[in-house]
Scaffold this active site. Structure first.
Site, PDB file in Angstrom:
ATOM      1  N   ARG A 111     -60.605  30.123 -20.760  1.00 14.07           N
ATOM      2  CA  ARG A 111     -61.135  29.254 -19.693  1.00 14.07           C
ATOM      3  C   ARG A 111     -61.700  27.966 -19.922  1.00 14.07           C
ATOM      4  NH1 ARG A 111     -60.539  30.184 -14.083  1.00 14.07           N
ATOM      5  NH2 ARG A 111     -62.354  29.963 -12.895  1.00 14.07           N
ATOM      6  N   THR A 411     -51.268  29.272  -9.825  1.00 16.54           N
ATOM      7  CA  THR A 411     -51.600  30.243 -10.856  1.00 16.54           C
ATOM      8  C   THR A 411     -50.150  30.919 -11.319  1.00 16.54           C
ATOM      9  OG1 THR A 411     -53.849  30.489 -10.427  1.00 16.54           O
ATOM     10  CG2 THR A 411     -53.153  32.056 -12.028  1.00 16.54           C
ATOM     11  N   ASP A 453     -63.711  26.133  -8.936  1.00 15.71           N
ATOM     12  CA  ASP A 453     -64.209  27.563  -8.857  1.00 15.71           C
ATOM     13  C   ASP A 453     -65.613  27.993  -9.042  1.00 15.71           C
ATOM     14  OD1 ASP A 453     -61.554  28.573  -8.637  1.00 15.71           O
ATOM     15  OD2 ASP A 453     -61.392  29.288 -10.373  1.00 15.71           O
TER      16      ASP A 453
HETATM   17  N1  GLU Z   1     -58.859  29.581 -10.325  1.00 16.37           N
HETATM   18  C1  GLU Z   1     -58.420  30.644  -9.943  1.00 16.37           C
HETATM   19  C2  GLU Z   1     -59.275  31.841 -10.699  1.00 16.37           C
HETATM   20  O1  GLU Z   1     -59.396  31.600 -11.956  1.00 16.37           O
HETATM   21  C3  GLU Z   1     -57.238  31.048  -9.944  1.00 16.37           C
HETATM   22  C4  GLU Z   1     -56.364  30.071  -9.221  1.00 16.37           C
HETATM   23  C5  GLU Z   1     -55.273  30.891  -8.102  1.00 16.37           C
HETATM   24  O2  GLU Z   1     -54.669  32.054  -8.573  1.00 16.37           O
HETATM   25  O3  GLU Z   1     -55.351  30.546  -7.109  1.00 16.37           O
HETATM   26  O4  GLU Z   1     -59.552  32.695 -10.380  1.00 16.37           O
END
Ligand code: GLU
Length: 612
Positions: A111, A411, A453
């Site tokens: 991450r 993603t 996020d």
């Molecule tokens: N940033 C999102 C997460 O880590 C994932 C991005 C997405 O799938 O839209 O939960």
């Protein structure tokens, strides 16, 4: 533990078979896009990704003797070329691995981290109001220290047989020679056109000649090929401590806006942030579900804890003997309850105490399950539970806890199994489709916007918020790469993109496979609904057509949404066969493959659950 067993010199010859064109961007040649197959059964190893080139690269690595970790990294590097708006070395992710030699499931936390200079108020305006979300996304401020390069290196070091340089060869070939633009890629570019035009190097790379790339044209990325070659030759030092680190920091601190474009907010990333970055091994989450062991990603992802808690709650109900509507009612309610707890308790465990063992305890699940009324949907949002180890009668209903909004198809998830039974379940991302929109000039990759996020401001100042920004902190994720074992042996693995809908997509696919008896392909294809403790449940049109009316009669309210998620998975079938499965339709369809294909396998859905 390093286990260098194979040196695959043959991989240096991996090519796409396309005719190379000169310079970056789209060549004029019209090429058919490679075929996408959503289901494959056979032996020798299996790969499922969203993209046929990436699946092919992974299968080539397996066929040449590489293992699941090698193939997963190679496929991910290929996705960095062909799915640059979803994944790449400018982002992060979570790698879950079953090692057949030890029987253990391990995870790597790749991450992104917040800069050391980032405080809790980073996403607030001077007057204390939260920044507009897109303004934060399209800025240097959203860029966290990328974790993907170190994830790849660590995965190979811990579990693989290839060097990083060897694993990057397929991606280098694709970046040099180009890939064929398909409708999905063109559409994603169109959806991001305004964002990409704000940043000169991004427009130059992905809007060749100032235009959207045409379907059938070949898009090359020589800068990314050079960047991969740099990592292949020199390892990670350039990225985390050398010239590439300098370029990343300079780009974040002074984003390369296009001439005439509005200035965006600069970011806080410094060299020290890159130099101190780590992608630690973490213990996986684990729950038992109908005789299976379900392993997932621990915090800072909420994937493993939320999928796990919901499964624990659902285990209180005999889903296998329920008709579709009561089964789906239980699924939606369990998801809402688990999301309430996720929102209240899950964040980066280095900064906030996450009661993980309690969230995943059967007794807590039993208490939470009391809240589910088979005859009526709970008003949502529901209140978080109290995972304090003391579980009595059902808690009373109470005040709201906030939940997320719409989630786009960003993603990517890839799943790999090899002939020895090793399994990689890997979700990686640059957050939004197209990330921050900022390409590092001359380096060929987009930087993430993962720091959006974080929760910008607490929904309720009287309730502790586990996901506020802090120096060095990892934003809470929903990524849920999952591996399922039975009696210690792998049964299946899966994951999906889709922001917080990732959790419900993985949960629903598991329920479809284990309790509803669908084969993995059908479980992935089935119409979806996503309840994340919001007043309404997101649902695909086909889901609403089948179940909407009856679920509404129970009190559920829906918001129609075109599509949710884009899962991939692999299952170990009886007789030593492997099934690779990808989305047949969503997001343009994914690509499944096996090393040696076998046609006509009779039973794709053997019974999995002990008491489903
Ligand atoms: N940033 C999102 C997460 O880590 C994932 C991005 C997405 O799938 O839209 O939960």
């Amino acid at each position: 533990m390093a286990r260098r067993r194979t040196t695959l010199l043959a991989l240096a010859g991996l090519t796409t078979g396309l005719v190379a064109a000169g310079g970056p961007g789209a060549a004029v040649a019209q090429e058919p896009a490679p075929e996408k197959v959503p289901l494959a059964v056979g032996t020798g190893g299996a790969v499922a990704t969203v993209d046929p080139d990436a699946t092919r690269v992974g299968l080539q690595v397996l066929a040449a003797g590489g293992n699941a970790a090698d193939a997963a990294v190679a496929a991910a590097a290929a996705l960095g070329v062909t799915e640059p708006y979803s994944a790449g070395i400018g982002g992060g992710g979570f790698f879950v691995y079953y090692d057949a030699a030890t029987g253990e499931v391990s995870t790597i936390d790749g991450r992104e981290t917040a800069p050391l200079a980032m405080g809790a108020d980073a996403f607030l305006d001077a007057d204390g109001t939260p920044l507009d979300f897109q303004e934060a996304v399209q800025s240097g401020l959203s860029v966290g220290t990328p974790g993907t390069p170190l994830t790849w290196d660590r995965a190979l070091e811990e579990f693989g047989t290839l060097s990083l340089g060897e694993a990057l060869q397929g991606g280098i070939g694709l970046a040099d020679e180009g890939f064929v633009v398909d409708e999905t890629f063109r559409q994603q570019t169109a959806d991001n056109e305004a964002k990409f035009r704000r940043f000169a190097p991004t427009a130059e790379l992905f809007l060749p000649g100032g235009q959207l790339p045409e379907v059938g044209s070949v898009l090359r990325n020589p800068d990314l090929a050079d960047t991969y070659r740099l990592l292949a030759d020199q390892g990670l030092e350039p990225f985390y401590a050398g010239g590439l680190a300098d370029d990343i920091v300079a780009t974040v601190q002074d984003p390369p806006e296009a001439p005439g474009a509005e200035q965006v907010r600069p970011g806080l990333l410094e060299r020290a942030d890159l130099a101190r970055y780590d992608a630690p091994l973490r213990a996986p989450t684990q729950v038992a579900y109908r005789g299976l062991q379900v392993y997932g990603m621990a915090p800072p992802s909420s994937g493993g804890s939320t999928v796990g808690e919901a499964l624990d709650v659902l285990e209180q109900f005999p889903l296998g003997s329920l008709p579709d509507v009561p089964l789906l009612h239980s699924y939606l309610e369990a998801a809402a309850l688990s999301f309430a707890d996720r929102n209240r308790y899950v964040g980066d465990p280095a900064y906030t105490p996450v009661p993980l063992a309690e969230l995943l305890s059967d007794d807590f699940a039993a208490e939470r399950a009391c809240a589910i009324d088979p005859a009526a949907a709970l008003p949502k949002p529901v209140e978080a539970g109290v995972p304090d180890g003391e579980y009595g009668p059902c808690p009373a209903e109470g005040a709201a806890t906030g939940a997320g909004g719409a989630e786009g198809p960003s993603t990517t998830h890839l799943t790999v199994a090899d002939a020895e039974g090793n399994v990689a379940s890997y979700t990686l991302t640059i957050e939004q489709t197209g990330g921050s929109g900022i390409t590092v000039p001359g380096r060929g990759f987009i930087l993430n916007n993962e720091l959006t996020d974080f929760t910008f401001a607490p929904a309720d100042p009287t309730v502790p918020e586990p996901n506020l920004p802090a120096p060095g902190k990892r934003p809470r994720s929903s990524m849920a790469p999952t591996i399922v074992l039975r009696d210690g042996a792998p049964v299946l693995a899966l994951g999906s993109p889709g922001g917080s809908t990732i959790i419900t997509t993985v949960l629903q696919t598991l329920v479809n496979r284990v309790d509803r008896g669908m084969d993995l392909g059908a479980a992935i294809a089935a119409p979806r609904a996503s309840q994340r403790n919001s007043p309404t449940t997101d649902a695909e049109p086909a889901f609403l057509a089948l179940y909407g009316e009856q679920l509404q009669a129970l009190g559920h309210r829906f918001t129609e949404t075109a599509e949710i998620g884009a899962a991939t998975g692999v299952e170990f079938l009886p007789g030593g066969l492997l099934l690779a499965a990808a989305e047949p339709e969503r997001r343009g369809g994914g690509s499944a493959g096996v090393v040696h294909e076998l046609p006509g396998v009779p039973d794709l859905a053997p019974d999995l659950g002990a008491d489903g």
